[in-house]
Design a protein around this motif. Structure first.
Motif, PDB file in Angstrom:
ATOM      1  N   VAL A 266      84.041 -65.668 -67.219  1.00 51.59           N
ATOM      2  CA  VAL A 266      83.364 -64.691 -67.980  1.00 51.59           C
ATOM      3  C   VAL A 266      82.280 -64.110 -66.935  1.00 51.59           C
ATOM      4  O   VAL A 266      81.419 -65.001 -66.539  1.00 51.59           O
ATOM      5  CB  VAL A 266      82.663 -64.996 -69.066  1.00 51.59           C
TER       6      VAL A 266
ATOM      7  N   ARG B 275      84.338 -65.114 -77.158  1.00 51.20           N
ATOM      8  CA  ARG B 275      84.918 -64.492 -75.780  1.00 51.20           C
ATOM      9  C   ARG B 275      85.839 -65.407 -75.336  1.00 51.20           C
ATOM     10  O   ARG B 275      87.165 -64.970 -74.853  1.00 51.20           O
ATOM     11  CB  ARG B 275      83.871 -64.395 -74.653  1.00 51.20           C
ATOM     12  N   ALA B 276      85.615 -66.701 -75.459  1.00 51.13           N
ATOM     13  CA  ALA B 276      86.728 -67.635 -74.781  1.00 51.13           C
ATOM     14  C   ALA B 276      88.067 -67.392 -75.670  1.00 51.13           C
ATOM     15  O   ALA B 276      89.295 -67.435 -74.988  1.00 51.13           O
ATOM     16  CB  ALA B 276      86.132 -69.202 -74.838  1.00 51.13           C
ATOM     17  N   GLU B 277      87.797 -67.323 -76.906  1.00 53.22           N
ATOM     18  CA  GLU B 277      89.148 -67.229 -77.902  1.00 53.22           C
ATOM     19  C   GLU B 277      89.938 -66.008 -77.832  1.00 53.22           C
ATOM     20  O   GLU B 277      91.118 -65.966 -77.424  1.00 53.22           O
ATOM     21  CB  GLU B 277      88.685 -67.422 -79.520  1.00 53.22           C
TER      22      GLU B 277
ATOM     23  N   ARG C 131      79.637 -66.769 -76.997  1.00 55.58           N
ATOM     24  CA  ARG C 131      80.570 -67.355 -75.791  1.00 55.58           C
ATOM     25  C   ARG C 131      81.878 -68.067 -76.312  1.00 55.58           C
ATOM     26  O   ARG C 131      82.976 -67.589 -75.521  1.00 55.58           O
ATOM     27  CB  ARG C 131      79.859 -68.583 -75.169  1.00 55.58           C
ATOM     28  N   GLU C 132      81.937 -68.654 -77.525  1.00 52.90           N
ATOM     29  CA  GLU C 132      83.215 -69.239 -77.966  1.00 52.90           C
ATOM     30  C   GLU C 132      84.024 -68.053 -78.404  1.00 52.90           C
ATOM     31  O   GLU C 132      85.355 -68.017 -78.214  1.00 52.90           O
ATOM     32  CB  GLU C 132      82.773 -69.949 -79.287  1.00 52.90           C
TER      33      GLU C 132
ATOM     34  N   GLU D 158      89.806 -64.061 -74.881  1.00 54.62           N
ATOM     35  CA  GLU D 158      90.443 -64.137 -73.557  1.00 54.62           C
ATOM     36  C   GLU D 158      91.648 -64.835 -73.637  1.00 54.62           C
ATOM     37  O   GLU D 158      92.502 -64.863 -72.797  1.00 54.62           O
ATOM     38  CB  GLU D 158      89.414 -64.595 -72.711  1.00 54.62           C
ATOM     39  N   ALA D 159      91.591 -66.068 -74.398  1.00 56.02           N
ATOM     40  CA  ALA D 159      92.918 -66.816 -74.257  1.00 56.02           C
ATOM     41  C   ALA D 159      93.968 -66.138 -75.227  1.00 56.02           C
ATOM     42  O   ALA D 159      94.916 -65.934 -74.610  1.00 56.02           O
ATOM     43  CB  ALA D 159      92.677 -68.184 -75.119  1.00 56.02           C
TER      44      ALA D 159
ATOM     45  N   ASN E  51      92.143 -70.022 -68.463  1.00 54.61           N
ATOM     46  CA  ASN E  51      90.484 -69.966 -69.027  1.00 54.61           C
ATOM     47  C   ASN E  51      89.983 -69.017 -67.913  1.00 54.61           C
ATOM     48  O   ASN E  51      89.257 -69.336 -67.112  1.00 54.61           O
ATOM     49  CB  ASN E  51      90.131 -71.294 -69.043  1.00 54.61           C
TER      50      ASN E  51
END
Length: 354
Positions: free
Chosen positions: A34, A112-114, A109-110, A116-117, A31
């Motif tokens: 950011v 970006r997290a997805e 934000r969600e 990046e995963a 994870n």
């Protein structure tokens, strides 16, 4: 110039301050943090640590210039998730940019997290996600550029393209694509159901090595669905028969779609050809009919016949037909498919090495 950051698993490192990371060491459930700057300015271009060494610095303005302001002439693909553009950077290196369309259903934000995963999903038979950014309200994903385009292009669109794909090349493509799909199904956490395996999503590099594209994009639309989804997507001719009843995408559904791709490689035909007679209109139906009449030899692409590979093609045909079994529970798991394809044409001595 806008800031450019490389995302580290534990810290944020400006580009140039880090050595190339061993991709095998990246955990699929890592994870990355950011950078705070991205929270304030979503137009920042973010490249991942697996990004090609040829890309040193990149800004929104350079992306716009590289695509000639997203000119129609630079469109190299079109799918359910958006248009794909060829981007030629100032140093001559190339990227493929997917401009996501529609409501992604995710806050910034969600999203970006997805993304990046997904960037941690690394395999030699998957198209590598290089980075992302936003521009004029659109979300852009940056991928490695595949010089030879799609399998669909070579089989069905390019003049004399199919004739340049001899059997060893086609077998290599099937083997590579199966390995990429197996990585998604078995190694990634959570497991990724592609939902749209088709020949236009099998991309080829300059050595005609297969790379599965568009994997994991469903997570950007339905982030709270993991191994299955209740939203039906897919492409006519590749959609498993059970999807019309249950509307649930599964790993075995991907295996069916992959089987159709293998039949394309064997026959040189499209999954659906509307101008053909009814019994030969759908590729799967036609192949099963021909096999039931003992006419397997008439199934294969005429361009492949008489080259000494008939036994190998029959082996691969058996694998493909198992994949497209109407009963999803009778289809093989992808790892079985990988093993079978790997051993096509192999001598007993070769098999004993594994």
């Amino acid at each position: 110039m806008l800031a450019l950051w490389i995302l580290s698993k534990r810290r944020i490192i400006p580009r140039g301050d880090t050595d190339k990371m061993d991709l095998d060491s990246i955990s699929s459930n890592s994870n990355p943090m950011v950078p705070p700057e991205v929270d304030k300015d979503t137009s920042v271009v973010v490249l991942f640590q697996n990004s090609t060494n040829e890309i040193k610095d990149l800004t929104i303005s350079e992306i716009v210039k590289a695509t000639d302001n997203f000119s129609q002439a630079n469109i190299i693909g079109c799918g359910g998730f958006g248009l794909v553009y060829k981007a030629t950077l100032a140093n001559g290196s190339k990227l493929a940019l997917k401009k996501l369309s529609g409501d992604m259903g995710l806050m910034e934000r969600e999203f970006r997290a997805e993304v990046e995963a997904l960037s941690t999903t690394q395999h030699k038979n998957l198209v590598s996600l290089q980075g992302y950014c936003t521009h004029d309200g659109s979300r852009l994903l940056m991928y490695s550029y595949m010089e030879n385009g799609s399998l669909d292009y070579w089989l069905h669109e390019k003049a004399d393209g199919a004739s340049q794909l001899d059997w060893p090349t086609r077998l290599k493509i099937a083997q590579g694509a199966s390995c990429g799909l197996a990585y998604m199904h078995l190694i990634c956490e959570p497991h990724i159901v592609h939902r749209d395996i088709k020949s236009s999503n099998i991309l080829l590099n300059d050595k005609f090595e297969a790379h599965v594209a568009d994997f994991g994009l469903s997570r950007l639309i339905n982030p709270y669905q993991t191994h299955v989804t209740t939203e039906l997507v897919g492409t006519l001719g590749y959609i498993p028969p059970e999807y019309g009843q249950s509307w649930v995408a599964t790993l075995r559904g991907d295996v069916y779609s992959f089987g159709v791709v293998v039949l394309e490689l064997l026959t040189g035909r499209r999954p659906i050809e509307v101008f053909k007679p009814k019994m030969s209109r759908e590729l799967v139906v036609w192949v099963n009919h021909m096999r039931s009449e003992g006419k397997q030899d008439q199934i294969f692409d005429p361009l492949l016949k008489g080259k000494g590979f008939e036994e190998e093609m029959l082996q691969v045909l058996d694998v493909a037909c198992m994949c497209v079994n109407q009963n999803p529970f009778k289809r093989p798991a992808i790892q079985e498919v990988v093993d079978w394809l790997k051993n096509v044409g192999a001598t007993p001595q070769d098999q004993n090495k594994d």
